[in-house]
Design a protein around this motif. Structure first.
Motif, PDB file in Angstrom:
ATOM      1  N   GLY A 104       0.801  -1.222   0.000  1.00 26.72           N
ATOM      2  CA  GLY A 104       0.000   0.000   0.000  1.00 26.72           C
ATOM      3  C   GLY A 104       0.832   1.268   0.000  1.00 26.72           C
ATOM      4  O   GLY A 104       0.358   2.327   0.409  1.00 26.72           O
ATOM      5  N   ARG A 105       2.071   1.191  -0.461  1.00 23.57           N
ATOM      6  CA  ARG A 105       2.945   2.374  -0.533  1.00 23.57           C
ATOM      7  C   ARG A 105       2.768   3.052  -1.886  1.00 23.57           C
ATOM      8  O   ARG A 105       2.795   2.398  -2.916  1.00 23.57           O
ATOM      9  N   ILE A 106       2.604   4.357  -1.865  1.00 25.93           N
ATOM     10  CA  ILE A 106       2.415   5.098  -3.112  1.00 25.93           C
ATOM     11  C   ILE A 106       3.760   5.213  -3.831  1.00 25.93           C
ATOM     12  O   ILE A 106       4.766   5.575  -3.241  1.00 25.93           O
ATOM     13  N   GLN A 107       3.784   4.857  -5.116  1.00 26.38           N
ATOM     14  CA  GLN A 107       5.047   4.773  -5.843  1.00 26.38           C
ATOM     15  C   GLN A 107       5.377   6.035  -6.614  1.00 26.38           C
ATOM     16  O   GLN A 107       6.520   6.476  -6.623  1.00 26.38           O
ATOM     17  N   GLY A 108       4.400   6.583  -7.308  1.00 21.83           N
ATOM     18  CA  GLY A 108       4.686   7.746  -8.132  1.00 21.83           C
ATOM     19  C   GLY A 108       5.770   7.429  -9.135  1.00 21.83           C
ATOM     20  O   GLY A 108       5.723   6.419  -9.838  1.00 21.83           O
ATOM     21  N   GLN A 109       6.805   8.267  -9.182  1.00 19.45           N
ATOM     22  CA  GLN A 109       7.876   8.066 -10.149  1.00 19.45           C
ATOM     23  C   GLN A 109       9.093   7.365  -9.552  1.00 19.45           C
ATOM     24  O   GLN A 109      10.122   7.239 -10.208  1.00 19.45           O
ATOM     25  N   THR A 110       8.965   6.875  -8.316  1.00 22.22           N
ATOM     26  CA  THR A 110      10.022   6.036  -7.755  1.00 22.22           C
ATOM     27  C   THR A 110      10.035   4.738  -8.557  1.00 22.22           C
ATOM     28  O   THR A 110       8.998   4.130  -8.787  1.00 22.22           O
ATOM     29  N   ASP A 111      11.217   4.327  -8.994  1.00 22.06           N
ATOM     30  CA  ASP A 111      11.336   3.233  -9.968  1.00 22.06           C
ATOM     31  C   ASP A 111      11.417   1.873  -9.269  1.00 22.06           C
ATOM     32  O   ASP A 111      12.488   1.308  -9.081  1.00 22.06           O
TER      33      ASP A 111
ATOM     34  N   ARG B 218       6.800  10.444 -20.830  1.00 19.88           N
ATOM     35  CA  ARG B 218       5.498  11.126 -20.755  1.00 19.88           C
ATOM     36  C   ARG B 218       4.398  10.198 -20.267  1.00 19.88           C
ATOM     37  O   ARG B 218       3.327  10.649 -19.858  1.00 19.88           O
ATOM     38  N   LEU B 219       4.653   8.886 -20.301  1.00 15.97           N
ATOM     39  CA  LEU B 219       3.665   7.900 -19.860  1.00 15.97           C
ATOM     40  C   LEU B 219       3.901   7.452 -18.422  1.00 15.97           C
ATOM     41  O   LEU B 219       3.267   6.522 -17.938  1.00 15.97           O
ATOM     42  N   ARG B 220       4.795   8.149 -17.713  1.00 19.70           N
ATOM     43  CA  ARG B 220       5.079   7.834 -16.316  1.00 19.70           C
ATOM     44  C   ARG B 220       3.888   8.135 -15.418  1.00 19.70           C
ATOM     45  O   ARG B 220       3.016   8.927 -15.756  1.00 19.70           O
ATOM     46  N   GLU B 221       3.942   7.528 -14.238  1.00 22.79           N
ATOM     47  CA  GLU B 221       2.968   7.826 -13.196  1.00 22.79           C
ATOM     48  C   GLU B 221       3.128   9.278 -12.748  1.00 22.79           C
ATOM     49  O   GLU B 221       4.167   9.904 -12.961  1.00 22.79           O
ATOM     50  N   ARG B 222       2.094   9.795 -12.130  1.00 23.47           N
ATOM     51  CA  ARG B 222       2.142  11.116 -11.517  1.00 23.47           C
ATOM     52  C   ARG B 222       3.284  11.130 -10.495  1.00 23.47           C
ATOM     53  O   ARG B 222       3.496  10.165  -9.769  1.00 23.47           O
ATOM     54  N   SER B 223       3.995  12.228 -10.429  1.00 26.32           N
ATOM     55  CA  SER B 223       4.960  12.405  -9.351  1.00 26.32           C
ATOM     56  C   SER B 223       4.188  12.749  -8.083  1.00 26.32           C
ATOM     57  O   SER B 223       3.378  13.674  -8.073  1.00 26.32           O
ATOM     58  N   PHE B 224       4.418  11.977  -7.039  1.00 22.56           N
ATOM     59  CA  PHE B 224       3.787  12.245  -5.747  1.00 22.56           C
ATOM     60  C   PHE B 224       4.755  12.913  -4.777  1.00 22.56           C
ATOM     61  O   PHE B 224       4.496  12.984  -3.579  1.00 22.56           O
TER      62      PHE B 224
ATOM     63  N   GLU C 227       7.156  14.276  -2.103  1.00 27.77           N
ATOM     64  CA  GLU C 227       7.630  13.763  -0.822  1.00 27.77           C
ATOM     65  C   GLU C 227       6.712  12.693  -0.232  1.00 27.77           C
ATOM     66  O   GLU C 227       7.060  12.050   0.764  1.00 27.77           O
ATOM     67  N   ALA C 228       5.564  12.453  -0.833  1.00 30.68           N
ATOM     68  CA  ALA C 228       4.655  11.413  -0.341  1.00 30.68           C
ATOM     69  C   ALA C 228       5.026  10.026  -0.859  1.00 30.68           C
ATOM     70  O   ALA C 228       4.515   9.026  -0.357  1.00 30.68           O
ATOM     71  N   GLU C 229       5.918   9.953  -1.837  1.00 29.50           N
ATOM     72  CA  GLU C 229       6.276   8.657  -2.410  1.00 29.50           C
ATOM     73  C   GLU C 229       6.929   7.756  -1.360  1.00 29.50           C
ATOM     74  O   GLU C 229       7.746   8.211  -0.560  1.00 29.50           O
TER      75      GLU C 229
ATOM     76  N   TRP D 211      -3.714  15.386   2.154  1.00 26.41           N
ATOM     77  CA  TRP D 211      -2.278  15.212   1.944  1.00 26.41           C
ATOM     78  C   TRP D 211      -1.867  15.509   0.511  1.00 26.41           C
ATOM     79  O   TRP D 211      -0.791  16.049   0.269  1.00 26.41           O
ATOM     80  N   ASP D 212      -2.741  15.161  -0.436  1.00 25.83           N
ATOM     81  CA  ASP D 212      -2.390  15.356  -1.854  1.00 25.83           C
ATOM     82  C   ASP D 212      -2.395  16.821  -2.274  1.00 25.83           C
ATOM     83  O   ASP D 212      -1.948  17.166  -3.368  1.00 25.83           O
ATOM     84  N   ARG D 213      -2.872  17.696  -1.402  1.00 26.51           N
ATOM     85  CA  ARG D 213      -2.830  19.145  -1.672  1.00 26.51           C
ATOM     86  C   ARG D 213      -1.763  19.840  -0.834  1.00 26.51           C
ATOM     87  O   ARG D 213      -1.456  21.006  -1.062  1.00 26.51           O
ATOM     88  N   VAL D 214      -1.252  19.118   0.166  1.00 29.21           N
ATOM     89  CA  VAL D 214      -0.335  19.724   1.124  1.00 29.21           C
ATOM     90  C   VAL D 214       1.111  19.288   0.915  1.00 29.21           C
ATOM     91  O   VAL D 214       2.023  20.106   0.991  1.00 29.21           O
ATOM     92  N   ALA D 215       1.327  18.002   0.648  1.00 28.33           N
ATOM     93  CA  ALA D 215       2.692  17.496   0.465  1.00 28.33           C
ATOM     94  C   ALA D 215       3.336  18.174  -0.739  1.00 28.33           C
ATOM     95  O   ALA D 215       2.671  18.453  -1.745  1.00 28.33           O
TER      96      ALA D 215
END
Length: 195
Positions: free
Chosen positions: A17-24, A81-87, A89-91, A106-110
């Protein structure tokens, strides 16, 4: 023109359940099996894909490679350009950790989180280029959950923006200047009886 949209297979961070974003983060063993299950489904269906295009992040690219190899079709170089959203510091954090740190918003504050507009701009740019270059071909795109959900919702107003599952499969048809959904968020290939 048909475009298929596939969310990458499972990773250990997905399972936790960890948010990945652009972490590979790489696929885990289950994610590799999931990619193989979709490849087998696609091989058995009459609708044939001409090529696979992928995000350049390894969880999507390896999923795409497994599918392309099984279908014996070309895999185009990974497209950032097809990468996930960058999240930002929440990643790497679970939902509970994000809420504990920043609250429900959190998605508006981080800091460092890519906006909907930024993500859509790059996604639509990639899609426009693909439709110009390969307008007579059927292209399968392997990408990421948040990215694909937003892109699909933008292309097909009224389409559910439900969470896309790992290895979900959607198909849109481009005809007369409009996109229409033929299949959305299907994971039938992951059902135990079909493995």
């Amino acid at each position: 023109m048909l475009i298929g949209f596939v969310r990458h297979g499972q990773t250990d961070w997905n399972a936790l359940g960890r948010i990945q974003g652009q972490t590979d983060i790489p696929l885990n063993e289950n994610g590799i099996r999931q990619a193989g299950a979709l490849a087998e489904r696609l091989l058995s269906e009459p609708k044939k894909w001409d090529m696979v295009v992928s995000s350049d992040l390894q969880r999507a690219y390896i999923t795409a490679d497994i599918i392309a190899n099984r279908l014996e079709i070309p895999l185009i170089t990974g497209d950032s350009r097809l990468r996930e959203r960058s999240f930002g510091e929440a990643e790497g954090l679970t939902k509970e950790e994000r809420i504990n740190r920043w609250g429900d918003e959190w998605d508006r504050v981080a800091s460092g989180i890519e906006t909907d507009g930024q993500m859509l701009e790059r996604g639509l740019s990639a899609l426009k280029e693909l439709s110009l270059l390969y307008n007579e071909r059927n292209v399968l795109i392997v990408s990421h959950g948040s990215f694909l959900a937003m892109l699909l919702h933008k292309l097909c107003e009224g389409l559910s923006d439900e969470r896309l599952n790992n290895l979900s499969y959607s198909i849109l048809e481009f005809k007369d200047g409009l996109w229409s959904p033929l299949l959305h968020n299907c994971t039938r290939h992951l059902e135990p009886s079909l493995k």
